[in-house]
Design a protein around this motif. Structure first.
Motif, PDB file in Angstrom:
ATOM      1  N   GLY A 104      -1.103  15.286  47.136  1.00  0.00           N
ATOM      2  CA  GLY A 104      -0.235  14.111  47.103  1.00  0.00           C
ATOM      3  C   GLY A 104       1.092  14.371  47.798  1.00  0.00           C
ATOM      4  O   GLY A 104       1.619  13.505  48.503  1.00  0.00           O
ATOM      5  N   SER A 158       0.653  11.697  39.973  1.00  0.00           N
ATOM      6  CA  SER A 158       0.820  11.358  38.556  1.00  0.00           C
ATOM      7  C   SER A 158       1.223  12.588  37.758  1.00  0.00           C
ATOM      8  O   SER A 158       0.691  13.683  37.966  1.00  0.00           O
ATOM      9  N   LYS A 188      -6.974  19.718  39.446  1.00  0.00           N
ATOM     10  CA  LYS A 188      -6.001  18.636  39.549  1.00  0.00           C
ATOM     11  C   LYS A 188      -4.634  19.151  40.004  1.00  0.00           C
ATOM     12  O   LYS A 188      -3.805  18.364  40.492  1.00  0.00           O
ATOM     13  N   TYR A 231      -2.407  17.309  43.057  1.00  0.00           N
ATOM     14  CA  TYR A 231      -0.968  17.024  43.107  1.00  0.00           C
ATOM     15  C   TYR A 231      -0.377  17.528  44.425  1.00  0.00           C
ATOM     16  O   TYR A 231       0.370  16.812  45.093  1.00  0.00           O
ATOM     17  N   GLN A 247      -0.903   7.981  43.068  1.00  0.00           N
ATOM     18  CA  GLN A 247      -1.899   8.385  42.071  1.00  0.00           C
ATOM     19  C   GLN A 247      -2.057   9.905  42.028  1.00  0.00           C
ATOM     20  O   GLN A 247      -2.155  10.492  40.945  1.00  0.00           O
ATOM     21  N   CYS A 248      -2.080  10.535  43.191  1.00  0.00           N
ATOM     22  CA  CYS A 248      -2.207  12.000  43.237  1.00  0.00           C
ATOM     23  C   CYS A 248      -1.012  12.682  42.592  1.00  0.00           C
ATOM     24  O   CYS A 248      -1.136  13.795  42.048  1.00  0.00           O
ATOM     25  N   ARG A 294      -4.800  11.543  37.808  1.00  0.00           N
ATOM     26  CA  ARG A 294      -4.971  11.818  39.233  1.00  0.00           C
ATOM     27  C   ARG A 294      -6.455  11.683  39.608  1.00  0.00           C
ATOM     28  O   ARG A 294      -7.326  12.068  38.831  1.00  0.00           O
TER      29      ARG A 294
END
Length: 416
Positions: free
Chosen positions: A272, A339, A265, A269, A336-337, A345
């Motif tokens: 994102g 978050s 994750k 990010y 969302q990515c 995410r």
């Protein structure tokens, strides 16, 4: 809030993350026009240099081989330079992969590490460890290496269009402006590369996802490059990998910065941030902008969450190329990515699915009713675009120049 912090360097051992060095991102070369099959089954990361070199599926070159291939590392063949070393254009035979004289055979990119110390040795080894075993259409192909005395070199496929960073942020005839359609294509390709790394067999965390590490072939297919910071993901019942915090200014996930806990994750990010750069045409960190706008994530997040204000984020150079619905869906995915909580995410498989749908929708619009597109930039606000970019910005030439400006590496540690 976004992860905005001091700029940093990169490096890693395949088995530990305490080694730092500077590196230069590079392009690659087009070795074959046909697509390659994915290969996801790799063994546990070898611990010794000998095991890594023996387990790789790469060609070993002598220093003299690569000296011949690059015309004695001629300045005329320099593709880029940085703290980690220089990258030269070279030539090899397409079938045997043996070196040839300059101008004969297939073009490759040869990265030559600086000989002043062994700062880059572990990153050089990490590249071989991962790219020597992983193959996927959205990963740059590593062809071979040289380990001879103090010399350490790597031979990559040559990527004629250079890095996404160059096309997004550099002006001039050498770098073609990326259209909305190309940005969707590139984002989807890069997402597929990350999804491949994260899958259940490979479980590799890339750790340095950014626009300068996304390279483009002749047809603007995206390939991830520079695996010096990559790490094996957690195994068994472990939820994360604990590492020294390393990466690039503006792209690292907040929980990784705070704890050193690295997960897949964390890459999401970073994706994102890159998707936001693709939408906005702004750099992740830009000290030339007013305070409050220098950190892209912090500035853009309020707009991403508001469907009526999302146009403020969009690059004015994309005016008229996308629909309101497309912009909103892409902005929602970026939000969302980004978050703060990793659990909120999406995983990269989900990102690939959403981007695939978005690209399919865009293709349908292109081939159907163009009147449904909305001119959001500028006209929605009645003023000039907040990015400060004229809508008539030059698109430049699509021809690849002889020399590419390879992205410069950061020159200081990210985290002490």
């Amino acid at each position: 809030m976004g992860a905005c912090w001091s700029s940093g360097t990169k490096a890693v051992s395949p088995s530990s993350a305490g080694f730092t060095s500077r590196s230069v991102s590079r392009e690659g070369y087009d070795i074959h026009s046909s697509s390659r099959n994915s290969s996801a089954s790799i063994p546990m990361t070898p611990r010794s240099e000998g095991e890594i070199l023996q387990s790789s599926n790469l060609k070993s070159y002598s220093y003299n081989d690569l000296r011949i291939a690059t015309k004695n590392f001629s300045p005329d063949n320099v593709l880029g330079e940085g703290g980690f070393g220089s990258v030269f254009k070279g030539w090899i035979d397409e079938h045997s992969l043996s070196v040839t004289k300059p101008g004969i055979g297939m073009v490759v990119a040869v990265k030559k590490l600086n000989q002043e110390g062994f700062q880059g040795h572990k990153e050089w080894l990490a590249e071989i460890n991962y790219l020597g075993q992983l193959q996927h259409p959205n990963l740059v192909k590593l062809i071979g290496y040289c380990l001879e005395d103090q010399h350490r070199l790597l031979v990559y496929e040559y990527m004629p269009k250079g890095s996404v960073e160059n096309h997004l942020f550099r002006r001039g005839s050498h770098f073609q402006q990326l259209s909305w359609t190309l940005r969707l294509k590139i984002s989807l390709g890069a997402a597929r590369g990350l999804a491949f790394l994260h899958n259940s067999e490979t479980k590799v965390i890339y750790r340095d996802f950014k626009t300068s590490n996304i390279l483009l072939d002749t047809n603007y297919n995206a390939r991830l490059s520079d695996f010096g910071l990559a790490r094996d993901g957690p195994t068994g019942d472990k939820s994360h990998v604990s590492t020294r915090v390393m990466g690039t200014h503006g792209y690292a996930a907040p929980e990784y910065l705070a704890t050193g806990h690295l997960t897949a994750k964390s890459d999401v990010y970073s994706f994102g941030v890159v998707l936001l750069e693709m939408l906005s045409g702004r750099r992740a960190i830009d000290k030339n902008r007013p305070s409050g706008e220098q950190c892209l994530v912090e500035w853009a997040k309020p707009y991403l969450a508001n469907k009526r204000r999302v146009f403020r984020v969009m690059d004015s150079r994309l005016e008229g190329q996308y629909s309101l619905n497309q912009a909103q869906r892409a902005a929602t995915l970026a939000f969302q990515c980004l978050s703060v909580e990793p659990k909120y995410r999406p995983n990269m498989d989900e990102v690939v699915r959403i981007l695939g749908q978005l690209r399919e929708s865009n293709d349908q619009v292109k081939n159907g009713d163009h009147t449904k597109k909305h001119r959001l930039s500028g006209s929605a606000s009645g003023h000039g675009h907040p990015n400060g970019l004229p809508s008539s910005a030059s698109t430049g030439s699509s021809d690849a120049p002889k020399k590419f400006a390879y992205p410069r590496p950061s020159a200081s540690f990210l985290y002490a």
